[in-house]
Design an enzyme around this catalytic site. Structure first.
Site, PDB file in Angstrom:
ATOM      1  N   ASP A 301     -12.401 -28.836 -11.058  1.00  0.00           N
ATOM      2  CA  ASP A 301     -11.567 -29.631 -10.150  1.00  0.00           C
ATOM      3  C   ASP A 301     -12.506 -30.293  -9.145  1.00  0.00           C
ATOM      4  O   ASP A 301     -13.653 -30.545  -9.458  1.00  0.00           O
ATOM      5  CB  ASP A 301     -10.503 -28.760  -9.485  1.00  0.00           C
ATOM      6  N   HIS A 335     -13.185 -33.439 -10.457  1.00  0.00           N
ATOM      7  CA  HIS A 335     -12.228 -34.530 -10.253  1.00  0.00           C
ATOM      8  C   HIS A 335     -12.712 -35.489  -9.182  1.00  0.00           C
ATOM      9  O   HIS A 335     -12.372 -36.665  -9.190  1.00  0.00           O
ATOM     10  CB  HIS A 335     -10.860 -33.967  -9.871  1.00  0.00           C
TER      11      HIS A 335
END
Length: 488
Positions: A301, A335
């Site tokens: 992430d 991300h």
């Protein structure tokens, strides 16, 4: 500093001076814009503020005493439970005024470790702490899940209301999460979940859209067994003077490092390699005076995500995250490289990023800001310089104030973004857009500056809406010199 005073962080003269100088610099910046002198913008004054913030962050110090967990019965065979050995060594160290709790070379299985004030948990080279896969070994504590407080499984390393604490050394912290442990609870088959198995969704609905909205007291938000909400890895909760240095973190259940309502935090030389769901690298939340440097992030992430609470809970706590400095870090998968949001309802202010490298086909954005009208909040004063980007998938800079992942994310809290500056940024492959900005015409984003920025191989140079003005100074995208300014 007593726990009840943790929200009053800027009473010292040095801290007050920093805040005063920030205000003066912003006034200077606004005057330059209003006078039409954008071409001469010089941000050296802002970076002097960064130097003062760094100088104000001091490392914790510890007495020269060593407490080896071996002396309290620890066995490093990877099978024997060593929970009591860790606990007794830490307690003895704290009782005698502090020092170093030594983890020698070996593999040490344990339940969560709870630190005390004046304790430095030190992992020798070759030491690995393995955290139990038995969820019954995890006591319930006051913690947070995606910006909302609750009572849930203890983080793997936890400290609440402590001061002068550290996790250091050359060893490995292994959360032992994977497709058979912790990760399947996210409800995605890519992380081991199978149809018919339990997952977190109903618990998230109860926590975020019922308890938080209705203002249920935190001590009544009891989760844990049967609720399927994963613990964070390292969480200093309402702590002062925190150091995390040198260790490697792998196989995290959830967020890896989560300073929560903490002040004076240093994360230095840490390597995080964990590709599970929500495996963010370092997420300061409601925290102030945080220095993240010399780290490597390879995550499932966001690499670094600065947060300040979600929706009603963020507005209830109402402590912004501010004075965050990020230096000399390497971002691989993730991300986003450095992100603000989306749990940002109390706001983020004064973020400095310098001398970082970001490069991976699995890195989506370099700098990212995300919120929506349900989150609200603000992001103010983000200064980035000397950034080297090899490849990103979507954009070098993305500001998205329509962010949504859990259904409808619309409300009455218009997010505010202003004073975002990128200097000396070089990107070899800018992804789909060099710059992607999605704001609201009702409350447009203010003062975005790109100075000495070069972005190559972007499918589109930019896409922007809901922003008053973007100032390009000596900036090239796909070999084209950008107009000095673009008004939306």
């Amino acid at each position: 500093m007593k726990n009840s005073n943790l929200t009053i962080w800027f009473t010292s003269s040095r801290a007050f001076n920093i805040q005063l100088k920030v205000s003066c610099v912003l006034l200077f910046l606004c005057c330059l814009y209003s006078c039409g002198q954008q071409e001469s913008l010089d941000f050296s004054k802002e970076w002097l503020l960064k130097d003062e913030i760094v100088a104000s962050i001091t490392e914790p110090s510890f007495p020269d005493r060593i407490y080896s967990i071996i002396d309290w019965g620890a066995i490093g065979d990877g099978r024997t439970m060593n929970t009591n050995a860790f606990m007794r060594a830490i307690q003895k160290c704290a009782e005698e005024g502090g020092g170093k709790v030594l983890v020698p070379s070996g593999k040490y299985l344990t339940a969560p470790i709870h630190l005390e004030s004046n304790v430095n948990l030190y992992l020798e080279k070759g030491a690995e702490i393995l955290f139990s896969k038995d969820h019954g070994d995890y006591p319930l504590v006051n913690t947070s899940y995606e910006g909302t407080e609750l009572i849930n499984f203890s983080p793997l390393i936890y400290a609440k209301g402590k001061s002068n604490i550290a996790i250091t050394g050359e060893g490995v912290l292994n959360g032992q999460a994977g497709i058979e442990n912790w990760w399947p609870w996210c409800g995605k088959d890519t992380y081991g979940w199978k149809k018919g198995q339990p997952k977190q969704h109903s618990s998230l609905e109860k926590l975020k859209n019922h308890m938080s909205v209705k203002g249920v007291p935190v001590d009544e938000r009891v989760f844990g067994e049967g609720e399927y909400l994963r613990p964070t890895f390292i969480e200093p909760f309402e702590c002062e003077n925190v150091l995390i240095r040198g260790v490697t973190i792998i196989n995290a259940p959830f967020w890896s490092i989560h300073p929560f309502r903490s002040n004076n935090v240093i994360v230095d030389g840490v390597t995080i390699s964990s590709h599970g769901p929500n495996n963010d690298g370092c997420n300061p939340e409601y925290s102030k005076n945080v220095l993240i440097k010399n780290c490597t992030f390879n995550t499932g992430d966001d690499c670094i995500a600065i947060k300040s609470g979600r929706n009603e809970d963020g507005r209830r706590v109402n402590i912004k995250s501010e004075n965050i400095v990020i230096q000399n870090c390497k971002m691989i998968d993730g991300h986003g490289g450095v992100v603000m949001g989306s749990e940002i309802s109390a706001g983020v202010k004064n973020v400095f990023v310098e001398n970082c490298e970001m490069n991976s086909p699995n890195l989506d954005r370099a700098i990212r800001i995300k919120s929506n009208t349900k989150r609200g909040g603000f992001v103010e004063n983000v200064f980035v310089r000397n950034l080297k980007v090899g490849q990103v998938r979507e954009a070098v800079l993305k500001i998205n104030l329509f962010y949504g992942i859990y259904g409808a994310q619309k409300g009455d809290y218009m997010p505010e973004v202003k004073n975002i500056v990128l200097e000396n940024v070089q990107a070899e492959n800018g992804g789909k857009y060099g710059i992607l900005i999605q704001g609201y015409d009702e409350k447009p984003i203010e003062r975005v500056v790109l100075k000495d920025v070069i972005i190559q191989k972007a499918d589109s140079s930019y896409s922007m809406k809901g922003i008053t003005h973007v100032n390009f100074i000596n900036t090239f995208i796909n070999g084209q010199l950008m107009n000095n300014s673009i008004n939306n």
